[in-house]
Design an enzyme around this catalytic site. Structure first.
Site, PDB file in Angstrom:
ATOM      1  N   ASP A  51       0.902  -1.140  -0.159  1.00  0.00           N
ATOM      2  CA  ASP A  51       0.076  -0.017  -0.307  1.00  0.00           C
ATOM      3  C   ASP A  51       1.111   1.176   0.307  1.00  0.00           C
ATOM      4  OD1 ASP A  51      -3.019  -0.728   1.131  1.00  0.00           O
ATOM      5  OD2 ASP A  51      -1.352  -2.710   1.643  1.00  0.00           O
ATOM      6  N   ASP A 117      -7.068   4.683  -4.398  1.00  0.00           N
ATOM      7  CA  ASP A 117      -6.351   3.825  -4.038  1.00  0.00           C
ATOM      8  C   ASP A 117      -4.966   2.653  -3.803  1.00  0.00           C
ATOM      9  OD1 ASP A 117      -6.677   1.633  -2.188  1.00  0.00           O
ATOM     10  OD2 ASP A 117      -8.773   1.431  -1.770  1.00  0.00           O
ATOM     11  N   ASP A 120      -6.191  -1.606  -2.702  1.00  0.00           N
ATOM     12  CA  ASP A 120      -7.895  -1.874  -3.170  1.00  0.00           C
ATOM     13  C   ASP A 120      -8.059  -3.533  -2.343  1.00  0.00           C
ATOM     14  OD1 ASP A 120     -10.588  -1.595  -2.200  1.00  0.00           O
ATOM     15  OD2 ASP A 120     -11.247  -2.021  -4.422  1.00  0.00           O
ATOM     16  N   THR A 122      -6.992  -4.928   0.841  1.00  0.00           N
ATOM     17  CA  THR A 122      -5.848  -4.885   1.516  1.00  0.00           C
ATOM     18  C   THR A 122      -5.626  -6.176   2.417  1.00  0.00           C
ATOM     19  OG1 THR A 122      -4.904  -3.152   2.165  1.00  0.00           O
ATOM     20  CG2 THR A 122      -3.803  -4.253   3.106  1.00  0.00           C
ATOM     21  N   THR A 223     -19.648  -7.033   1.397  1.00  0.00           N
ATOM     22  CA  THR A 223     -17.842  -7.072   1.411  1.00  0.00           C
ATOM     23  C   THR A 223     -18.141  -8.748   2.308  1.00  0.00           C
ATOM     24  OG1 THR A 223     -16.568  -6.334   3.745  1.00  0.00           O
ATOM     25  CG2 THR A 223     -19.246  -6.439   4.051  1.00  0.00           C
ATOM     26  N   HIS A 226     -16.382  -6.493   5.958  1.00  0.00           N
ATOM     27  CA  HIS A 226     -16.653  -5.740   6.857  1.00  0.00           C
ATOM     28  C   HIS A 226     -18.019  -5.926   6.833  1.00  0.00           C
ATOM     29  CE1 HIS A 226     -12.445  -4.092   5.052  1.00  0.00           C
ATOM     30  NE2 HIS A 226     -12.439  -4.138   6.214  1.00  0.00           N
ATOM     31  N   GLY A 248     -13.196  -5.710  -1.446  1.00  0.00           N
ATOM     32  CA  GLY A 248     -12.836  -4.725  -2.644  1.00  0.00           C
ATOM     33  C   GLY A 248     -13.476  -4.227  -2.841  1.00  0.00           C
ATOM     34  N   LYS A 252     -15.340  -5.721  -7.145  1.00  0.00           N
ATOM     35  CA  LYS A 252     -16.553  -5.615  -6.886  1.00  0.00           C
ATOM     36  C   LYS A 252     -17.607  -5.085  -8.383  1.00  0.00           C
ATOM     37  CE  LYS A 252     -17.285  -5.732  -2.503  1.00  0.00           C
ATOM     38  NZ  LYS A 252     -16.611  -5.832  -1.240  1.00  0.00           N
TER      39      LYS A 252
HETATM   40  P1  AMP Z   1     -14.559  -4.174   1.571  1.00  0.00           P
HETATM   41  O1  AMP Z   1     -15.807  -4.572   0.655  1.00  0.00           O
HETATM   42  O2  AMP Z   1     -14.929  -4.814   3.276  1.00  0.00           O
HETATM   43  O3  AMP Z   1     -13.296  -4.998   0.976  1.00  0.00           O
HETATM   44  O4  AMP Z   1     -14.684  -2.932   1.570  1.00  0.00           O
HETATM   45  C1  AMP Z   1     -14.364  -2.105   0.142  1.00  0.00           C
HETATM   46  C2  AMP Z   1     -13.196  -1.065   0.642  1.00  0.00           C
HETATM   47  O5  AMP Z   1     -14.110  -0.247   2.096  1.00  0.00           O
HETATM   48  C3  AMP Z   1     -11.943  -2.030   1.228  1.00  0.00           C
HETATM   49  O6  AMP Z   1     -11.186  -0.428   0.901  1.00  0.00           O
HETATM   50  C4  AMP Z   1     -12.496  -1.246   2.832  1.00  0.00           C
HETATM   51  O7  AMP Z   1     -11.383  -1.281   3.138  1.00  0.00           O
HETATM   52  C5  AMP Z   1     -13.414   0.077   2.646  1.00  0.00           C
HETATM   53  N1  AMP Z   1     -14.115  -0.727   4.421  1.00  0.00           N
HETATM   54  C6  AMP Z   1     -15.109  -0.827   3.875  1.00  0.00           C
HETATM   55  N2  AMP Z   1     -15.740  -1.817   5.350  1.00  0.00           N
HETATM   56  C7  AMP Z   1     -14.762  -0.897   6.283  1.00  0.00           C
HETATM   57  C8  AMP Z   1     -14.228  -0.379   7.553  1.00  0.00           C
HETATM   58  N3  AMP Z   1     -15.111  -1.071   8.280  1.00  0.00           N
HETATM   59  N4  AMP Z   1     -12.846  -0.590   7.665  1.00  0.00           N
HETATM   60  C9  AMP Z   1     -12.255  -0.172   6.516  1.00  0.00           C
HETATM   61  N5  AMP Z   1     -12.503   0.229   5.639  1.00  0.00           N
HETATM   62  C10 AMP Z   1     -13.097  -0.270   5.123  1.00  0.00           C
HETATM   63 MG    MG Z   2      -9.783   0.546  -0.468  1.00  0.00          MG
HETATM   64 MG    MG Z   3      -6.478   0.596  -0.312  1.00  0.00          MG
END
Ligand code: AMP
Ligand code: MG
Ligand code: MG
Length: 337
Positions: A51, A117, A120, A122, A223, A226, A248, A252
């Site tokens: 990153d 980003d 994306d 991580t 997600t 998250h 990511g 998606k």
């Molecule tokens: P995900 O679908 O969970 O991969 O989320 C999509 C993007 O939003 C990624 O870059 C995640 O790091 C960010 N993201 C989603 N929810 C959170 C959270 N609760 N805290 C930090 N980053 C989040």
């Molecule tokens: Mg991201």
């Molecule tokens: Mg990122």
């Protein structure tokens, strides 16, 4: 003699090569096995060496060529003293050759905002790395990275990883570049990995084949790392035929434009502007829509709040259906700005 390309075309052409370089950094750090993981807000909000290096490479490379643009990157890092070997000077010739849509041909550097980003997905990147390097341990002394079963359990997460560079003008996402560094990882060691997709309003989207989910199936992507009750309540309210849980935001949106999913539903404030700017531009080019969970557009001006507080709802078609299904409880939990 033909006129030199418009500023925004030169910026997209640079962003294309810069995203490819960032993708190669992301691959290199993964293969080194030394990810240098740091927790930001907690165990589900990580930063790795990839990153950091990818963001330094992207921001420093773009600033050298376009000193007056505003760049907003996810990671809080200085990039004034970035080493020369992280600087990418390339510009994609195929993009420079295209004619700029008339409404953007006069844009100046200082009117453009770039949302970055550098990596994306991580969380998924770190999980895939653990799987890959566990596998290398198992196979010592040869250390051949074989992606075939039975050790391939978490390797599919490699496809969740993207590099996102979005370009905004007048508060709107007008162009985006997405690099997917591990595309074709299934082909194993020696394969030519990665691909780059890009798009610009009024011009088109390139680097992928647009497809729709067959029939009227509602396949919801959301997600995997998250989630919470509001997120799952909202997904359930869509009455999906199928739910896919992947990492990511970029990944998606790729699923939406390649016919793997019909809607990206994320009723949470976790996504930020750097997650949605590039994907939104590409999705809009092909007739899709990305809004908050209420159906309102986000803005990408330099001074906006980074957090997408009212969630994300993205579709290729039938956006209104999905907006109409969001429960009252979710609408109340996620207020529009
Ligand atoms: P995900 O679908 O969970 O991969 O989320 C999509 C993007 O939003 C990624 O870059 C995640 O790091 C960010 N993201 C989603 N929810 C959170 C959270 N609760 N805290 C930090 N980053 C989040
Ligand atoms: Mg991201
Ligand atoms: Mg990122």
């Amino acid at each position: 003699m033909s006129a030199s390309p418009a500023v925004v075309m030169r910026l997209v052409a640079s962003a294309y090569c810069v995203a490819e370089r960032a993708g190669s950094i992301v691959r290199k750090v993964l293969h080194s096995g030394d990810l240098g993981i740091v927790e930001k807000a907690g165990a589900n909000d990580l930063q790795t060496l990839a990153d950091r290096l990818a963001q330094q490479s992207i921001c420093a490379s773009l600033y050298r060529r376009f000193p007056k643009i505003t760049i907003i990157g996810e990671e809080e890092l200085p990039f004034e003293e970035v080493k020369d070997d992280l600087i990418e000077n390339g510009q994609a010739e195929e993009i420079l050759q295209k004619s700029c849509p008339a409404e953007y041909s006069g844009l100046k550097e200082e009117e453009l905002v770039v949302w970055v980003d550098p990596l994306d997905g991580t969380k998924e990147y770190t999980e895939a790395s653990r799987c890959l390097h566990h596998q290398a341990e198992v196979q010592k002394p040869h250390k051949v990275l074989d992606t075939s079963p039975p050790h391939s359990t978490a390797l599919w997460l490699l496809d969740n990883v993207t590099v996102l560079i979005g370009i905004a003008y007048g508060g709107r996402a007008i162009a985006g570049v997405i690099n997917q560094p591990f595309y074709n990882y299934q082909l194993g060691a020696g394969a030519d990995l990665g691909r780059t997709m890009w798009g610009m309003l009024g011009l088109g989207a390139f680097g992928f084949q647009l497809q729709e989910v067959p029939g009227d199936r509602r396949i919801v992507t959301t997600t995997r790392s998250h989630s919470n009750k509001v997120v799952t309540d909202c997904v359930d309210a869509m009455e999906p035929h199928e739910v896919i849980r992947v990492g990511g935001a970029g990944n998606k949106i790729i699923q939406l434009v390649e016919g793997k999913a019909s809607a990206y539903v994320f009723a949470s404030p976790g996504c930020k502007k750097w997650d949605t700017c590039a994907p939104e531009a590409i999705l809009h080019v092909v007739g899709g829509k990305l809004t908050d969970i209420h159906g309102n557009a986000y803005r990408y001006d330099a001074n906006v709040k980074h957090m997408n507080s009212a969630g994300v709802l993205a579709t290729l078609r039938n956006h209104e259906y999905y907006v109409s299904r969001v429960p009252q409880s979710v609408l109340q939990a996620l207020k529009s700005d």
